[in-house]
Design a protein around this motif. Structure first.
Motif, PDB file in Angstrom:
ATOM      1  N   LEU A 133      -9.548   0.259  -1.832  1.00  0.00           N
ATOM      2  CA  LEU A 133      -9.309   0.054  -0.397  1.00  0.00           C
ATOM      3  C   LEU A 133      -8.088   0.788   0.120  1.00  0.00           C
ATOM      4  O   LEU A 133      -8.102   1.353   1.201  1.00  0.00           O
ATOM      5  CB  LEU A 133      -9.052  -1.436  -0.154  1.00  0.00           C
ATOM      6  CG  LEU A 133     -10.214  -2.344   0.172  1.00  0.00           C
ATOM      7  CD1 LEU A 133      -9.689  -3.691   0.612  1.00  0.00           C
ATOM      8  CD2 LEU A 133     -11.074  -1.754   1.266  1.00  0.00           C
ATOM      9  N   PHE A 203      -7.832 -14.806  -8.918  1.00  0.00           N
ATOM     10  CA  PHE A 203      -8.716 -13.671  -8.637  1.00  0.00           C
ATOM     11  C   PHE A 203      -9.677 -13.362  -9.778  1.00  0.00           C
ATOM     12  O   PHE A 203     -10.802 -12.957  -9.558  1.00  0.00           O
ATOM     13  CB  PHE A 203      -7.880 -12.423  -8.315  1.00  0.00           C
ATOM     14  CG  PHE A 203      -7.338 -12.462  -6.925  1.00  0.00           C
ATOM     15  CD1 PHE A 203      -7.997 -11.803  -5.905  1.00  0.00           C
ATOM     16  CD2 PHE A 203      -6.217 -13.191  -6.624  1.00  0.00           C
ATOM     17  CE1 PHE A 203      -7.527 -11.859  -4.611  1.00  0.00           C
ATOM     18  CE2 PHE A 203      -5.734 -13.256  -5.334  1.00  0.00           C
ATOM     19  CZ  PHE A 203      -6.383 -12.593  -4.321  1.00  0.00           C
ATOM     20  N   VAL A 317      -6.893  -2.877  -7.413  1.00  0.00           N
ATOM     21  CA  VAL A 317      -5.961  -2.781  -6.272  1.00  0.00           C
ATOM     22  C   VAL A 317      -5.469  -4.161  -5.835  1.00  0.00           C
ATOM     23  O   VAL A 317      -4.316  -4.313  -5.415  1.00  0.00           O
ATOM     24  CB  VAL A 317      -6.563  -2.003  -5.074  1.00  0.00           C
ATOM     25  CG1 VAL A 317      -7.575  -2.807  -4.291  1.00  0.00           C
ATOM     26  CG2 VAL A 317      -5.459  -1.517  -4.149  1.00  0.00           C
ATOM     27  N   MET A 318      -6.314  -5.162  -5.979  1.00  0.00           N
ATOM     28  CA  MET A 318      -5.861  -6.501  -5.581  1.00  0.00           C
ATOM     29  C   MET A 318      -4.702  -6.927  -6.473  1.00  0.00           C
ATOM     30  O   MET A 318      -3.721  -7.486  -6.010  1.00  0.00           O
ATOM     31  CB  MET A 318      -7.004  -7.524  -5.713  1.00  0.00           C
ATOM     32  CG  MET A 318      -8.124  -7.279  -4.768  1.00  0.00           C
ATOM     33  SD  MET A 318      -7.603  -7.361  -3.046  1.00  0.00           S
ATOM     34  CE  MET A 318      -9.016  -6.646  -2.246  1.00  0.00           C
ATOM     35  N   LEU A 326       4.095  -9.936  -3.890  1.00  0.00           N
ATOM     36  CA  LEU A 326       4.357 -11.377  -4.020  1.00  0.00           C
ATOM     37  C   LEU A 326       5.653 -11.622  -4.780  1.00  0.00           C
ATOM     38  O   LEU A 326       6.510 -12.392  -4.349  1.00  0.00           O
ATOM     39  CB  LEU A 326       3.221 -12.066  -4.785  1.00  0.00           C
ATOM     40  CG  LEU A 326       1.923 -12.323  -4.046  1.00  0.00           C
ATOM     41  CD1 LEU A 326       0.951 -13.068  -4.950  1.00  0.00           C
ATOM     42  CD2 LEU A 326       2.164 -13.138  -2.791  1.00  0.00           C
ATOM     43  N   SER A 329       8.856 -10.424  -2.857  1.00  0.00           N
ATOM     44  CA  SER A 329       9.151 -11.256  -1.672  1.00  0.00           C
ATOM     45  C   SER A 329       9.703 -12.603  -2.119  1.00  0.00           C
ATOM     46  O   SER A 329      10.676 -13.117  -1.549  1.00  0.00           O
ATOM     47  CB  SER A 329       7.896 -11.487  -0.827  1.00  0.00           C
ATOM     48  OG  SER A 329       7.304 -10.261  -0.512  1.00  0.00           O
ATOM     49  N   ALA A 388       6.587  -3.142   1.989  1.00  0.00           N
ATOM     50  CA  ALA A 388       6.307  -1.720   2.249  1.00  0.00           C
ATOM     51  C   ALA A 388       7.299  -1.266   3.318  1.00  0.00           C
ATOM     52  O   ALA A 388       7.286  -1.800   4.426  1.00  0.00           O
ATOM     53  CB  ALA A 388       4.877  -1.547   2.748  1.00  0.00           C
TER      54      ALA A 388
HETATM   55  C1  HEM Z   1       4.120 -10.786   0.552  1.00  0.00           C
HETATM   56  C2  HEM Z   1       2.937 -10.325   0.274  1.00  0.00           C
HETATM   57  C3  HEM Z   1       2.361  -9.024   0.789  1.00  0.00           C
HETATM   58  C4  HEM Z   1       2.883  -8.088   1.638  1.00  0.00           C
HETATM   59  C5  HEM Z   1       4.235  -8.105   2.339  1.00  0.00           C
HETATM   60  C6  HEM Z   1       1.883  -7.041   1.795  1.00  0.00           C
HETATM   61  C7  HEM Z   1       2.029  -5.906   2.592  1.00  0.00           C
HETATM   62  C8  HEM Z   1       1.043  -4.959   2.792  1.00  0.00           C
HETATM   63  C9  HEM Z   1       1.162  -3.832   3.692  1.00  0.00           C
HETATM   64  C10 HEM Z   1       2.376  -3.499   4.551  1.00  0.00           C
HETATM   65  C11 HEM Z   1       0.004  -3.132   3.643  1.00  0.00           C
HETATM   66  C12 HEM Z   1      -0.332  -1.866   4.443  1.00  0.00           C
HETATM   67  C13 HEM Z   1      -0.945  -2.309   5.769  1.00  0.00           C
HETATM   68  C14 HEM Z   1      -1.133  -1.199   6.785  1.00  0.00           C
HETATM   69  O1  HEM Z   1      -1.159  -0.028   6.421  1.00  0.00           O
HETATM   70  O2  HEM Z   1      -1.266  -1.531   8.001  1.00  0.00           O
HETATM   71  C15 HEM Z   1      -0.874  -3.805   2.703  1.00  0.00           C
HETATM   72  C16 HEM Z   1      -2.156  -3.394   2.400  1.00  0.00           C
HETATM   73  C17 HEM Z   1      -2.924  -4.009   1.443  1.00  0.00           C
HETATM   74  N1  HEM Z   1      -2.622  -5.163   0.749  1.00  0.00           N
HETATM   75 FE1  HEM Z   1      -0.951  -6.302   0.939  1.00  0.00          FE
HETATM   76  N2  HEM Z   1       0.801  -7.352   1.016  1.00  0.00           N
HETATM   77  C18 HEM Z   1       1.049  -8.558   0.394  1.00  0.00           C
HETATM   78  C19 HEM Z   1       0.199  -9.229  -0.463  1.00  0.00           C
HETATM   79  C20 HEM Z   1      -1.034  -8.807  -0.843  1.00  0.00           C
HETATM   80  C21 HEM Z   1      -1.933  -9.522  -1.722  1.00  0.00           C
HETATM   81  C22 HEM Z   1      -1.633 -10.890  -2.350  1.00  0.00           C
HETATM   82  C23 HEM Z   1      -3.036  -8.745  -1.871  1.00  0.00           C
HETATM   83  C24 HEM Z   1      -4.300  -9.000  -2.662  1.00  0.00           C
HETATM   84  C25 HEM Z   1      -4.551 -10.027  -3.334  1.00  0.00           C
HETATM   85  C26 HEM Z   1      -2.857  -7.546  -1.077  1.00  0.00           C
HETATM   86  C27 HEM Z   1      -3.760  -6.513  -0.983  1.00  0.00           C
HETATM   87  C28 HEM Z   1      -3.653  -5.439  -0.115  1.00  0.00           C
HETATM   88  C29 HEM Z   1      -4.677  -4.408   0.031  1.00  0.00           C
HETATM   89  C30 HEM Z   1      -5.998  -4.321  -0.741  1.00  0.00           C
HETATM   90  C31 HEM Z   1      -4.224  -3.526   1.018  1.00  0.00           C
HETATM   91  C32 HEM Z   1      -4.990  -2.320   1.569  1.00  0.00           C
HETATM   92  C33 HEM Z   1      -5.815  -2.825   2.765  1.00  0.00           C
HETATM   93  C34 HEM Z   1      -6.725  -1.788   3.428  1.00  0.00           C
HETATM   94  O3  HEM Z   1      -6.403  -0.606   3.463  1.00  0.00           O
HETATM   95  O4  HEM Z   1      -7.778  -2.199   3.928  1.00  0.00           O
HETATM   96  N3  HEM Z   1      -1.627  -7.610  -0.478  1.00  0.00           N
HETATM   97  N4  HEM Z   1      -0.218  -4.914   2.197  1.00  0.00           N
END
Ligand code: HEM
Length: 468
Positions: A133, A203, A317-318, A326, A329, A388
């Motif tokens: 993803l 998961f 990726v997950m 996690l 933070s 990020a």
């Molecule tokens: C404090 C926890 C988390 C923070 C701060 C965070 C932050 C982010 C950010 C900033 C992005 C990019 C979003 C964008 O480009 O608009 C992202 C994407 C993503 N995150 Fe997280 N994330 C967290 C937890 C998680 C968890 C627990 C999972 C999965 C179990 C996850 C899976 C993903 C995936 C798969 C993407 C790509 C989504 C896409 O392109 O459709 N993240 N995350």
């Protein structure tokens, strides 16, 4: 006679040296010209920009490890003060930094159709685990996102509550035991192990016991996924000179040992479940269904099909995206609480009052929405320490920036500087101070939208961010 040979040898030595020096100079000159050839880009478009230096653009200090990306973007952000957007160069690649909250919101949400991808370059033939993803582009991304989103409904999270609770009980037990022997705890590492346990059980249905299992391979390889290294710097620099170098130099996105481990492990989990008819209400089950629908389905046309590699890389990726975010933070949150006893006390009081209200005397899944102050603490943690530091987007077609004459071309790369926006004193006075009160209802509505996005925004927002 001797002298004639000696003179001949000497003269041919000088000729070789001259040819060698000329060829190298020509190569260097061509390289210099090639790398600097784009540096007039923003000037031609009449866009405010940060003056580049030859070859490196604005990336010199990062390329030599003297500056972190966060500081690069912070520097650019400040140098472009007073402008809604502005240009800069990472090596020879021109980037547009978006500084204005309204424009950020427009690009991420309203005009998402023009910016559906992150534009992160990779070569999928060398990096099968990147077929996920995060890296994937519009068509594959949309299909996978629709299929995987049901993993994160509030009902699914509810069903994870007991599993998370078991991991938390184990964490507390482990901390108590450790404190009998020492009063020093490495919290970053503890949070990483705790997060590994949670990701594993919720998961993938795996009981990891990382907190007690010193030899856990998930922890070992999990630590290496995003570890800074020469490979990472080399990869970045190559992409910014020309993405074709990724193919030529076959540079990997992740360390190969970790990639092999995760690929084989996730494949084996799915195979085991399939062969033993194990059905669980979890993420692996969703992936197995996606595999049936989109990989094994005979009724699909070849171009509609995905591959097993797509399935495995989304399992990966997950884990990768969830683990580091996690654990970091959580450790930053605990770090701030350890420095600010009054905030810690207030949070504890809130938790105790909710526990007293519940007949069981415990916190349940439904209690989380009532933990207003704790949620404010988490929001402030994610402001001060966004996992990020920036968001990335790429224009999928020509696009006119609203209320401006600037038209950006297809393929233009954009940076949205999360960290700098979260530290802008105009929106967050005294930004270095950890102050959860910034996220009270009264304070939140005073700020314009587009100034806080720890999870990103728009359709490409973090899939793990749940709206309760
Ligand atoms: C404090 C926890 C988390 C923070 C701060 C965070 C932050 C982010 C950010 C900033 C992005 C990019 C979003 C964008 O480009 O608009 C992202 C994407 C993503 N995150 Fe997280 N994330 C967290 C937890 C998680 C968890 C627990 C999972 C999965 C179990 C996850 C899976 C993903 C995936 C798969 C993407 C790509 C989504 C896409 O392109 O459709 N993240 N995350």
């Amino acid at each position: 006679m001797f002298n004639i040979f000696a003179m001949f040898a000497l003269s041919s030595y000088w000729s070789y040296l001259a040819v060698f020096v000329s060829i190298n100079s020509a190569i260097l000159f061509a390289f210099y010209n090639y790398c600097s050839s784009t540096h007039g880009f923003w000037k031609t478009l009449n866009v405010p920009y940060v003056r580049p230096i030859p070859v490196f653009g604005n990336y010199f200090r990062v390329a030599f490890g003297m500056e972190h990306h966060v500081d690069l973007y912070r520097r650019i952000y400040h140098q472009l003060a007073g402008h809604k957007y502005g240009g800069f160069f990472q090596m020879r690649t021109p980037y547009l930094m978006i500084r204005d909250p309204e424009l950020i919101k427009t690009i991420l949400v309203k005009d998402f159709m023009n910016f559906p991808d992150r534009g992160i370059e990779t070569d999928f033939s060398i990096n099968p685990l990147s077929l996920n993803l995060f890296f994937s582009r519009s068509k594959d991304w949309k299909t996978m996102r629709n299929k995987l989103s049901p993993t994160f409904t509030s009902g699914k999270l509810k069903s994870m509550y007991d599993q998370i609770r078991n991991c938390s009980d184990l964490l507390i037990l482990n901390l108590r035991e450790t404190l009998k022997e020492t009063d020093e705890i490495d919290f970053k590492s503890t949070c990483l192990k705790y997060s590994t346990d949670i990701m594993g059980t919720c998961f993938y249905g795996l009981k990891m016991d990382s907190l007690v299992d010193e030899s856990s391979e998930f922890v070992k390889y999990g630590k290496t996924i995003f570890k800074p290294s020469l490979r990472v710097v080399f990869r970045e620099i190559s992409v910014m000179i020309n993405p074709v170098f990724l193919k030529i130099l076959r540079i990997r996105d992740f360390p190969s040992e970790a990639s092999n481990f995760f690929y084989n492990t996730f494949w084996n989990i799915m195979k085991y479940r399939e062969e033993n008819n194990i059905v669980r209400n979890d993420f692996v089950q969703i992936l197995m269904q996606v595999r049936k629908d989109l990989v094994l389905n005979e009724n699909l046309l070849p171009e509609e099909k995905l591959t097993d590699t797509h399935i495995i890389s989304n399992a990966f990726v997950m884990f990768a995206a969830g683990l580091e975010t996690l654990s970091s933070s959580l450790s930053f949150c605990l770090y701030e609480l350890s420095l600010k006893k009054h905030i810690q006390d207030k949070a504890r009081e809130e938790i105790k009052s909710i526990m007293a209200k519940n007949s069981s005397g415990e916190i349940h899944n439904d209690s989380f929405t009532e933990l207003t102050y704790l949620n404010m603490i988490i929001s402030e943690t994610l402001r001060k320490y966004p996992a990020a530091h920036a968001l990335f987007r790429e224009a999928s077609q020509m696009y006119q920036i609203p209320n401006s004459s600037l038209i950006i071309a297809k393929g233009q790369k954009l940076v949205i500087p999360t960290y700098s926006m979260h530290y802008n004193a105009q929106y967050y006075p005294d930004p270095e101070t950890f102050d959860p009160e910034r996220f009270s209802q009264e304070e939140k509505i005073k700020r314009p939208s587009g100034t806080y996005f720890p999870f990103g925004d728009g359709p490409r927002i973090c899939i793990g961010k749940m709206n309760r």
